[in-house]
Design a protein around this motif. Structure first.
Motif, PDB file in Angstrom:
ATOM      1  N   ILE A 139       0.870  -1.202  -0.103  1.00  0.00           N
ATOM      2  CA  ILE A 139      -0.178  -0.034  -0.091  1.00  0.00           C
ATOM      3  C   ILE A 139       1.098   1.400  -0.013  1.00  0.00           C
ATOM      4  CG2 ILE A 139      -1.826   1.174   1.380  1.00  0.00           C
ATOM      5  CD1 ILE A 139      -2.877  -1.382   2.421  1.00  0.00           C
ATOM      6  N   VAL A 140       2.032   1.173   0.676  1.00  0.00           N
ATOM      7  CA  VAL A 140       2.844   2.256   0.933  1.00  0.00           C
ATOM      8  C   VAL A 140       3.520   2.567  -0.498  1.00  0.00           C
ATOM      9  CG1 VAL A 140       4.925   3.135   1.943  1.00  0.00           C
ATOM     10  CG2 VAL A 140       3.306   1.697   3.344  1.00  0.00           C
ATOM     11  N   ALA A 141       4.016   1.686  -0.985  1.00  0.00           N
ATOM     12  CA  ALA A 141       4.610   1.644  -2.655  1.00  0.00           C
ATOM     13  C   ALA A 141       3.720   2.292  -3.568  1.00  0.00           C
ATOM     14  CB  ALA A 141       5.093   0.380  -3.041  1.00  0.00           C
ATOM     15  N   GLU A 142       2.303   1.774  -3.294  1.00  0.00           N
ATOM     16  CA  GLU A 142       1.385   2.451  -4.415  1.00  0.00           C
ATOM     17  C   GLU A 142       1.362   4.054  -4.193  1.00  0.00           C
ATOM     18  OE1 GLU A 142      -0.177   1.059  -6.984  1.00  0.00           O
ATOM     19  OE2 GLU A 142       0.153  -0.792  -6.751  1.00  0.00           O
ATOM     20  N   GLY A 143       1.246   4.434  -2.990  1.00  0.00           N
ATOM     21  CA  GLY A 143       1.222   5.820  -2.584  1.00  0.00           C
ATOM     22  C   GLY A 143       2.335   6.530  -3.052  1.00  0.00           C
ATOM     23  N   LYS A 144       3.554   6.033  -2.968  1.00  0.00           N
ATOM     24  CA  LYS A 144       4.783   6.816  -3.025  1.00  0.00           C
ATOM     25  C   LYS A 144       5.494   6.622  -4.626  1.00  0.00           C
ATOM     26  CE  LYS A 144       5.433   8.071   0.974  1.00  0.00           C
ATOM     27  NZ  LYS A 144       5.727   9.765   1.357  1.00  0.00           N
ATOM     28  N   ARG A 145       4.895   5.826  -5.430  1.00  0.00           N
ATOM     29  CA  ARG A 145       5.750   5.538  -6.861  1.00  0.00           C
ATOM     30  C   ARG A 145       5.640   6.785  -7.664  1.00  0.00           C
ATOM     31  NH1 ARG A 145       2.253   0.970 -10.064  1.00  0.00           N
ATOM     32  NH2 ARG A 145       0.158   2.206 -10.324  1.00  0.00           N
ATOM     33  N   GLU A 146       4.586   7.462  -7.462  1.00  0.00           N
ATOM     34  CA  GLU A 146       4.589   8.725  -8.328  1.00  0.00           C
ATOM     35  C   GLU A 146       5.426   9.770  -7.705  1.00  0.00           C
ATOM     36  OE1 GLU A 146       2.924   8.818 -11.294  1.00  0.00           O
ATOM     37  OE2 GLU A 146       2.213   6.941 -11.291  1.00  0.00           O
ATOM     38  N   TYR A 147       5.445   9.718  -6.469  1.00  0.00           N
ATOM     39  CA  TYR A 147       6.308  10.602  -6.099  1.00  0.00           C
ATOM     40  C   TYR A 147       7.712  10.452  -6.307  1.00  0.00           C
ATOM     41  CZ  TYR A 147       8.615  13.233  -2.378  1.00  0.00           C
ATOM     42  OH  TYR A 147       9.543  14.105  -1.522  1.00  0.00           O
ATOM     43  N   ILE A 148       8.117   9.330  -6.141  1.00  0.00           N
ATOM     44  CA  ILE A 148       9.579   8.848  -6.698  1.00  0.00           C
ATOM     45  C   ILE A 148       9.918   9.159  -8.167  1.00  0.00           C
ATOM     46  CG2 ILE A 148      11.147   6.922  -6.780  1.00  0.00           C
ATOM     47  CD1 ILE A 148       9.668   5.739  -4.369  1.00  0.00           C
ATOM     48  N   ALA A 149       8.794   8.663  -8.968  1.00  0.00           N
ATOM     49  CA  ALA A 149       9.161   9.020 -10.343  1.00  0.00           C
ATOM     50  C   ALA A 149       9.213  10.566 -10.596  1.00  0.00           C
ATOM     51  CB  ALA A 149       7.735   8.495 -11.190  1.00  0.00           C
ATOM     52  N   GLY A 150       8.392  11.432 -10.038  1.00  0.00           N
ATOM     53  CA  GLY A 150       8.200  12.655 -10.226  1.00  0.00           C
ATOM     54  C   GLY A 150       9.799  13.269  -9.697  1.00  0.00           C
ATOM     55  N   LEU A 151      10.277  13.041  -8.606  1.00  0.00           N
ATOM     56  CA  LEU A 151      11.663  13.551  -8.145  1.00  0.00           C
ATOM     57  C   LEU A 151      12.590  12.868  -9.179  1.00  0.00           C
ATOM     58  CD1 LEU A 151      13.107  15.205  -5.918  1.00  0.00           C
ATOM     59  CD2 LEU A 151      13.669  12.751  -4.815  1.00  0.00           C
ATOM     60  N   LEU A 152      12.753  11.964  -9.674  1.00  0.00           N
ATOM     61  CA  LEU A 152      13.631  11.104 -10.675  1.00  0.00           C
ATOM     62  C   LEU A 152      13.668  12.060 -11.997  1.00  0.00           C
ATOM     63  CD1 LEU A 152      13.403   7.479 -10.236  1.00  0.00           C
ATOM     64  CD2 LEU A 152      15.342   9.127  -9.645  1.00  0.00           C
ATOM     65  N   HIS A 153      12.486  12.597 -12.624  1.00  0.00           N
ATOM     66  CA  HIS A 153      12.002  12.996 -13.590  1.00  0.00           C
ATOM     67  C   HIS A 153      13.011  14.620 -13.327  1.00  0.00           C
ATOM     68  CE1 HIS A 153       9.934  11.502 -16.716  1.00  0.00           C
ATOM     69  NE2 HIS A 153       8.898  10.624 -16.028  1.00  0.00           N
ATOM     70  N   GLU A 154      12.585  15.383 -12.218  1.00  0.00           N
ATOM     71  CA  GLU A 154      13.125  16.528 -11.968  1.00  0.00           C
ATOM     72  C   GLU A 154      14.668  16.638 -11.837  1.00  0.00           C
ATOM     73  OE1 GLU A 154      12.938  20.064  -8.358  1.00  0.00           O
ATOM     74  OE2 GLU A 154      11.555  18.158  -8.345  1.00  0.00           O
ATOM     75  N   ILE A 155      15.392  15.574 -11.351  1.00  0.00           N
ATOM     76  CA  ILE A 155      16.702  15.437 -11.109  1.00  0.00           C
ATOM     77  C   ILE A 155      17.305  15.405 -12.543  1.00  0.00           C
ATOM     78  CG2 ILE A 155      18.574  14.029 -10.235  1.00  0.00           C
ATOM     79  CD1 ILE A 155      17.128  13.691  -7.632  1.00  0.00           C
ATOM     80  N   PHE A 156      16.701  14.448 -13.446  1.00  0.00           N
ATOM     81  CA  PHE A 156      17.190  13.995 -14.661  1.00  0.00           C
ATOM     82  C   PHE A 156      17.185  15.127 -15.569  1.00  0.00           C
ATOM     83  CE2 PHE A 156      17.882   9.768 -13.320  1.00  0.00           C
ATOM     84  CZ  PHE A 156      18.773   9.279 -13.720  1.00  0.00           C
ATOM     85  N   GLU A 157      16.063  15.731 -15.634  1.00  0.00           N
ATOM     86  CA  GLU A 157      15.673  16.551 -16.800  1.00  0.00           C
ATOM     87  C   GLU A 157      16.101  18.165 -16.102  1.00  0.00           C
ATOM     88  OE1 GLU A 157      11.584  16.444 -18.184  1.00  0.00           O
ATOM     89  OE2 GLU A 157      11.822  14.275 -18.651  1.00  0.00           O
ATOM     90  N   THR A 158      15.926  18.465 -15.096  1.00  0.00           N
ATOM     91  CA  THR A 158      16.232  19.866 -14.574  1.00  0.00           C
ATOM     92  C   THR A 158      17.724  20.023 -14.426  1.00  0.00           C
ATOM     93  OG1 THR A 158      14.100  20.275 -13.802  1.00  0.00           O
ATOM     94  CG2 THR A 158      15.848  21.661 -12.783  1.00  0.00           C
ATOM     95  N   ARG A 159      18.359  18.993 -13.538  1.00  0.00           N
ATOM     96  CA  ARG A 159      19.578  19.050 -13.125  1.00  0.00           C
ATOM     97  C   ARG A 159      20.596  18.798 -14.163  1.00  0.00           C
ATOM     98  NH1 ARG A 159      20.314  16.554  -7.540  1.00  0.00           N
ATOM     99  NH2 ARG A 159      18.905  18.087  -7.093  1.00  0.00           N
ATOM    100  N   PHE A 160      20.366  17.758 -15.116  1.00  0.00           N
ATOM    101  CA  PHE A 160      20.988  17.170 -15.990  1.00  0.00           C
ATOM    102  C   PHE A 160      20.781  17.299 -17.454  1.00  0.00           C
ATOM    103  CE2 PHE A 160      21.981  14.941 -12.058  1.00  0.00           C
ATOM    104  CZ  PHE A 160      23.338  14.866 -11.923  1.00  0.00           C
ATOM    105  N   ASN A 161      19.569  17.921 -17.583  1.00  0.00           N
ATOM    106  CA  ASN A 161      19.144  18.271 -19.006  1.00  0.00           C
ATOM    107  C   ASN A 161      19.251  16.986 -19.655  1.00  0.00           C
ATOM    108  OD1 ASN A 161      17.991  19.820 -21.169  1.00  0.00           O
ATOM    109  ND2 ASN A 161      19.974  20.097 -21.766  1.00  0.00           N
ATOM    110  N   MET A 162      18.456  15.642 -19.256  1.00  0.00           N
ATOM    111  CA  MET A 162      18.549  14.635 -19.765  1.00  0.00           C
ATOM    112  C   MET A 162      17.004  14.146 -19.926  1.00  0.00           C
ATOM    113  SD  MET A 162      21.806  12.241 -18.459  1.00  0.00           S
ATOM    114  CE  MET A 162      23.231  12.679 -18.752  1.00  0.00           C
ATOM    115  N   LYS A 163      16.544  13.821 -20.975  1.00  0.00           N
ATOM    116  CA  LYS A 163      15.100  13.405 -21.163  1.00  0.00           C
ATOM    117  C   LYS A 163      15.305  11.785 -20.587  1.00  0.00           C
ATOM    118  CE  LYS A 163      13.434  16.775 -22.941  1.00  0.00           C
ATOM    119  NZ  LYS A 163      12.374  17.684 -22.134  1.00  0.00           N
TER     120      LYS A 163
END
Length: 610
Positions: A139-163
């Motif tokens: 249940i916890v993973a279901e609630g957190k997976r979008e949050y984890i994916a969002g942070l990874l997107h932000e790190i890769f695309e904003t910080r490293f300019n990687m799609k």
């Protein structure tokens, strides 16, 4: 301000900043693009650009250095907003491999549960930029997976300019223990939150009770004051002095009151006390205590109070007949709440708290570390203060902590000594007879390898044979995990160089910044070169049947042998280690690094990591 073209270098913007050498190297080529603050000037955002990867822990260390050295006790938040322009060797896959620990640590600052899920998740890349992230289906993973994916997107695309395309899925746990572990971990964290709140409520209730008593006392004093003011004449000045001198140590029956009048003010954090602020209330732990007797049968009490954001000295006067009662309550290690006036002490020029009007006993507001894991670990490598220049803790404290955390055992492995064993055993004797806790007694022994061969796998070769003297540069020290990035060799016949071999090797991964600083080899230098699958056969053809020679040959030959196995080549080399050879021929040397041996032989050595 130091500039490189139109670029502002980090230590040009902050020229007085003093940091450790390894941090200095990481930031010396970093550019500062912009520095901004908010309207309250309590937040400083420093935008930086780096062409090499900097782990998040080093970013945080630099933020702390800037705050401590440049802003002192000013209440301000420092944030380094990093952006990167990295070489083409970095793909989302290689970046995740190099930066994974930093992402987990950064995620922990937002959500410990989410960080633990990412750390335990299965992940793999398809193509260059599709990341498949598979987490346990709770249940916890279901609630957190979008949050984890969002942070990874932000790190890769904003910080490293990687799609990057992140596809998160949750797998059903096939292991009941794994599911139980997740549930217990969540429950323990929830319990810890409730316990902290319960302690806070308990302290608040005590203070409220004291406050009620205090209010009743204030009302009573107010009535007495009104009645007294109705009498003509009132107190004379000399009567007031006499009354003040003999006033009681504390005014009220509140058991938590130690000195003066009761109060219920909200304490201020000590890191916010940066100048004279008038009357304030603080709370904290007394970390040292001293007294000094003065004339007129009085004593100065001086003690330092810390709330673990900062520390301040409190000075107060007491009559000698009050000392026994005060010293029974105020001592090192006690938690107190104090109301007094901030002032610059005229003797030492330091900011202190004087004119104390009230001191109350306070509860321990610190949060003790706990091991919340349902599966308790066993530490098999622990040093006490008996390990010179390594350990600083008493063995009894270490063993007690492991026992209190529910660990089944702990291993004591000091450097070459066993002096901690008796004290460790004395603690075991204090436990119940049926307590299963155990101590594993060990030691890190020192071994001199006096069986090292100068020539390994030697047959009937002689000194007049053919030798290939070679050296490798690699991305690290592990022949299994790291890659060769350069091979240089010369073939020697009868003491004369007859042939040369030199080439870069593309490792198909980024070269760590530390290796670039050591060898001056960059990603751009190796990207156009063949990989080891093409280079190794060419090098083996160059070597032929000759004897390999290298300084610390086990390292270099180990990389060659491991890469031979990867290509299904059966390795068998005869090689000579010049470190072992130097130990025999140059026994007067204290060490046998390449530059030391070269200097002893009068040989010029330039850029020996190439």
């Amino acid at each position: 301000m130091e500039k490189l073209g139109n670029k502002k270098l980090f230590f040009g913007v902050f020229p007085t900043l003093k940091v450790e050498d390894d941090i200095q190297i990481l930031f010396q080529d970093v550019e500062v693009q912009k520095v901004s603050t908010n309207s309250k000037h309590d937040f400083l955002n420093i935008h930086i650009l780096s062409r090499h990867l900097i782990q998040k822990k080093h970013i945080w260390q630099m933020e702390q250095k800037i705050k401590e050295q440049l802003f002192g006790k000013v209440r301000i938040t420092i944030r380094l907003a990093e952006q990167y322009i990295l070489s083409e060797q970095y793909t989302p896959g290689t970046l995740m491999m190099e930066y994974h620990d930093s992402i987990v640590q950064e995620l922990k600052t937002h959500s410990v549960l989410a960080a633990n899920m990412l750390e335990r998740a299965k992940m793999h890349f398809e193509g260059d930029n599709v990341l498949y992230l598979e987490m346990t289906g709770t249940i916890v993973a279901e609630g957190k997976r979008e949050y984890i994916a969002g942070l990874l997107h932000e790190i890769f695309e904003t910080r490293f300019n990687m799609k990057i395309d992140i596809r998160v899925s949750c797998r059903e746990s096939q292991d009941d223990k794994e599911r139980e572990y997740d549930e217990q971990r969540v429950q323990q964290e929830i319990n810890a939150i409730f316990e902290r709140r319960a302690r806070q409520r308990g302290e608040l209730q005590t203070e409220n009770e004291g406050s009620s008593q205090n209010n009743e006392q204030k009302k009573e004093k107010s009535r007495e004051k009104r009645n007294g003011s109705e009498k003509k004449g009132g107190f004379k000045r000399k009567d007031f002095k006499k009354k003040d001198f003999y006033r009681p140590l504390k005014q009220g029956d509140d058991p938590s009151l130690v000195f003066g009048r009761n109060f219920d003010d909200e304490p201020i954090r000590l890191d916010q006390v940066v100048s004279e602020m008038g009357e304030i209330t603080i709370h904290g732990k007394i970390i040292n205590f001293d007294t000094r007797e003065i004339r007129n049968e009085k004593t100065i009490l001086m003690f330092a109070v810390s709330d673990f954001t900062d520390t301040i000295t409190v000075k107060m006067f007491a009559r000698n007949d009050q000392l026994p009662e005060l010293l029974g309550e105020l001592k090192k290690g006690v938690f107190v709440k104090i109301k007094g006036i901030t002032t610059i002490d005229k003797f030492d020029g330091e900011l202190t708290i004087g004119s104390v009007t009230g001191i109350r006993k306070s509860s321990d507001f610190t949060v003790s570390r706990e091991d919340l894991s349902p599966r308790k670990r066993v530490e098999l490598h622990c040093h006490t203060k008996m390990s010179d220049m390594d350990g600083v803790s008493e063995v009894k404290d270490i063993v007690k902590r492991a026992h209190d955390w529910g660990h089944p055992a702990i291993a004591i492995t000091d450097h070459g000594v066993v002096q901690s064993f008796p004290d460790a055993n004395h603690y075991i004797e204090t436990l119940d007879k049926d307590d299963p806790f155990k101590i594993l007694y060990g030691v890190e022994g020192y071994i001199v390898d006096d069986l090292t061969n100068i020539a390994v796998n030697a047959g009937d070769e002689d000194l007049s044979g053919t030798y290939t003297v070679f050296d490798l540069e690699t991305t690290g020290f592990s022949a299994i995990k790291d890659k060769i990035i350069e091979i240089g060799a010369v073939k020697v016949v009868n003491g004369e160089i007859v042939d040369r071999f030199s080439t870069f090797v593309n490792p198909r991964r980024p070269i760590p910044f530390e290796i670039t600083k050591l060898t001056s080899i960059t990603d751009e230098m190796v990207m156009g070169s063949p990989d080891i699958e093409r280079i190794l056969p060419q090098f083996l053809e160059f070597v032929g049947d000759s004897v390999l020679v290298a300084h610390n040959a086990g390292f270099d030959v180990g990389f060659i042998e491991q890469n031979c196995r990867y290509q299904d080549i059966t390795p068998h080399f005869v090689y000579v280690d010049t470190v072992a050879l130097a130990r025999v021929l140059l026994p007067a040397l204290s060490r046998y690094k390449l530059n030391t041996v070269a200097k002893a032989l009068g040989i010029s050595l330039e850029n020996h990591h190439r």
